[in-house]
Design a protein around this motif. Structure first.
Motif, mmCIF file in Angstrom:
data_model
loop_
_atom_site.group_PDB
_atom_site.id
_atom_site.type_symbol
_atom_site.label_atom_id
_atom_site.label_comp_id
_atom_site.label_asym_id
_atom_site.label_seq_id
_atom_site.Cartn_x
_atom_site.Cartn_y
_atom_site.Cartn_z
ATOM 1 N N TYR A 1 0.859 -1.177 0.000
ATOM 2 C CA TYR A 1 0.000 0.000 0.000
ATOM 3 C C TYR A 1 0.897 1.230 0.000
ATOM 4 O O TYR A 1 1.965 1.222 0.629
ATOM 5 C CB TYR A 1 -0.870 0.043 1.256
ATOM 6 N N CYS B 1 -1.184 13.530 3.651
ATOM 7 C CA CYS B 1 -2.065 14.614 3.211
ATOM 8 C C CYS B 1 -1.269 15.783 2.634
ATOM 9 O O CYS B 1 -1.695 16.427 1.672
ATOM 10 C CB CYS B 1 -2.962 15.077 4.354
ATOM 11 N N SER C 1 -0.177 14.869 -0.901
ATOM 12 C CA SER C 1 -1.331 14.857 -1.797
ATOM 13 C C SER C 1 -1.777 16.267 -2.140
ATOM 14 O O SER C 1 -2.227 16.538 -3.257
ATOM 15 C CB SER C 1 -2.493 14.088 -1.149
ATOM 16 N N GLN D 1 2.221 16.538 -5.366
ATOM 17 C CA GLN D 1 1.674 15.393 -6.098
ATOM 18 C C GLN D 1 2.741 14.687 -6.939
ATOM 19 O O GLN D 1 2.716 13.463 -7.092
ATOM 20 C CB GLN D 1 0.522 15.839 -6.994
ATOM 21 N N PHE E 1 -3.291 1.984 -3.964
ATOM 22 C CA PHE E 1 -3.593 3.285 -3.347
ATOM 23 C C PHE E 1 -5.062 3.305 -2.943
ATOM 24 O O PHE E 1 -5.942 3.184 -3.795
ATOM 25 C CB PHE E 1 -3.297 4.427 -4.320
ATOM 26 N N LYS F 1 -8.157 5.326 -1.838
ATOM 27 C CA LYS F 1 -8.517 6.734 -1.982
ATOM 28 C C LYS F 1 -9.087 7.341 -0.704
ATOM 29 O O LYS F 1 -9.085 8.566 -0.554
ATOM 30 C CB LYS F 1 -9.503 6.919 -3.141
ATOM 31 N N ASN F 2 -9.574 6.525 0.220
ATOM 32 C CA ASN F 2 -10.165 7.070 1.448
ATOM 33 C C ASN F 2 -9.158 7.273 2.577
ATOM 34 O O ASN F 2 -9.538 7.595 3.702
ATOM 35 C CB ASN F 2 -11.302 6.161 1.926
ATOM 36 N N GLN F 3 -7.868 7.069 2.282
ATOM 37 C CA GLN F 3 -6.854 7.349 3.303
ATOM 38 C C GLN F 3 -6.859 8.845 3.611
ATOM 39 O O GLN F 3 -7.198 9.671 2.771
ATOM 40 C CB GLN F 3 -5.480 6.907 2.819
ATOM 41 N N THR F 4 -6.464 9.178 4.826
ATOM 42 C CA THR F 4 -6.492 10.581 5.228
ATOM 43 C C THR F 4 -5.240 10.893 6.053
ATOM 44 O O THR F 4 -4.288 10.121 6.057
ATOM 45 C CB THR F 4 -7.776 10.887 6.018
#
Length: 247
Positions: A6, A11, A14, A18, A37, A39-42
Motif C-alpha cells: 500500500y 495529506c 497529496s 503530487q 492506493f 482513496k479514502n486514506q487521510t
C-alpha cells in the motif's frame, strides 16, 4: 512473485507535492512492486497528536487502521515523519485501550519508503545525471522516531555522480514542527534562518530532504531570501537522476 504494498501518500504530499507521490510510485514500480492506493486514506493524525488532541487523533488513527485491515501488505510512506507517527506514536496513543492489538498490528506494517527501497529491496541504481554536490536535512521525526535517515542517505550514496556534503548541525530542527511554525512564527523563523545559514556554507545548490513539511519551510524561506538554492524531495531527486532529467 510480484510484491504488493500500500502507498500511504500523506495529506501534505497529496495537497502540495503530487509529483513526489507519483515519483514514489514509479520508484516502487521500477522494482516490480505492485502499488495499491486507497482513496479514502487521510491524515496520519500527527498535527492533532503533537498538539495534544489525543481523542481526535485516535479517531483519525482508527479510520486508517480499519481502512488498511483487509490484508497484511506493507504500508509504505514517502515521509519519515508520518511513518514515525503511524509505526510508533499510534502504539503509545492506544496503550491500555482495547484497540491496542489491532493498532499495533497495523503499526508493525508501516515502513518509510527509503527503508523499503534500501533495506527490503536492496535497490541498485544507475545514475544518469551530471556530477553534482548536494546536502541533506534530517527531519526530526524521521531521525528520532522512524530512524530512517541512514536508509535515505544510503539511497543517495547509490548514485555515483552525487556527492553528499555534510551539513553542519544537520540534526537541528528547521523550525517547521507542524503547528509550531504557526503558533511560534518568530521562533520558527529564527530556526529556519539558522538552518539556511549552514546550508549556504556547504556551497551546494541543492538541499535534499525526505520530508515535505521541512522542504516547504526551508525552500520557501530560501526563495524569500532570493537564494539560488533549490529544495528537492528525496524521491523526486532519485527519479530524475535515474531518468537523466534536470532538476
Amino acid at each position: 512473485m510480484e510484491k504488493k504494498v500500500y502507498l500511504f501518500a500523506t495529506c501534505l504530499a497529496s495537497a502540495a507535492m503530487q509529483e513526489t507521490v507519483l515519483n514514489s510510485i514509479k520508484l516502487l514500480r521500477r522494482e516490480g512492486v505492485e502499488v495499491i492506493f486507497l482513496k479514502n486514506q487521510t491524515c496520519c493524525s500527527q498535527p492533532s497528536f503533537n498538539t495534544g488532541y489525543f481523542d481526535e487523533s485516535r479517531a483519525i488513527a482508527l479510520h486508517n487502521v480499519n481502512l488498511f485491515a483487509d490484508n497484511d501488505y506493507p504500508i509504505v510512506v514517502p515521509s519519515g515523519s508520518c511513518a514515525g507517527t503511524m509505526s510508533h506514536d499510534f502504539v503509545e496513543l492506544f496503550k491500555g485501550l482495547p484497540e491496542l492489538e489491532k493498532v499495533a498490528r497495523f503499526s508493525s506494517r508501516v515502513v518509510d519508503l527509503s527503508q523499503y527501497l534500501d533495506e527490503t529491496l536492496n535497490v541498485s541504481y544507475e545514475d544518469k545525471g551530471e556530477p553534482v554536490k548536494v546536502t541533506w536535512h534530517s527531519n526530526c521525526h524521521a531521525l528520532r522516531t522512524q530512524k530512517c535517515v541512514t536508509a535515505s542517505k544510503n539511497l543517495l550514496k547509490k548514485l555515483k555522480n552525487v556527492e553528499l556534503v555534510e551539513l553542519a548541525y544537520e540534526e537541528e530542527c528547521c523550525g517547521f514542527g507542524g503547528t509550531f511554525s504557526v503558533k511560534e512564527p518568530e521562533i520558527s523563523n529564527a530556526m529556519v534562518t539558522e538552518k539556511i545559514k549552514h546550508i549556504k556554507e556547504t556551497g551546494c545548490k541543492y538541499l535534499i530532504s525526505g520530508d515535505g513539511g521541512c522542504l516547504l519551510n526551508i525552500a520557501g524561506t530560501m526563495k524569500k531570501q532570493g537564494l539560488d538554492i533549490k529544495g528537492v524531495h528525496l524521491y523526486d531527486f532519485i527519479w530524475k537522476r535515474l531518468q537523466g532529467e534536470k532538476l
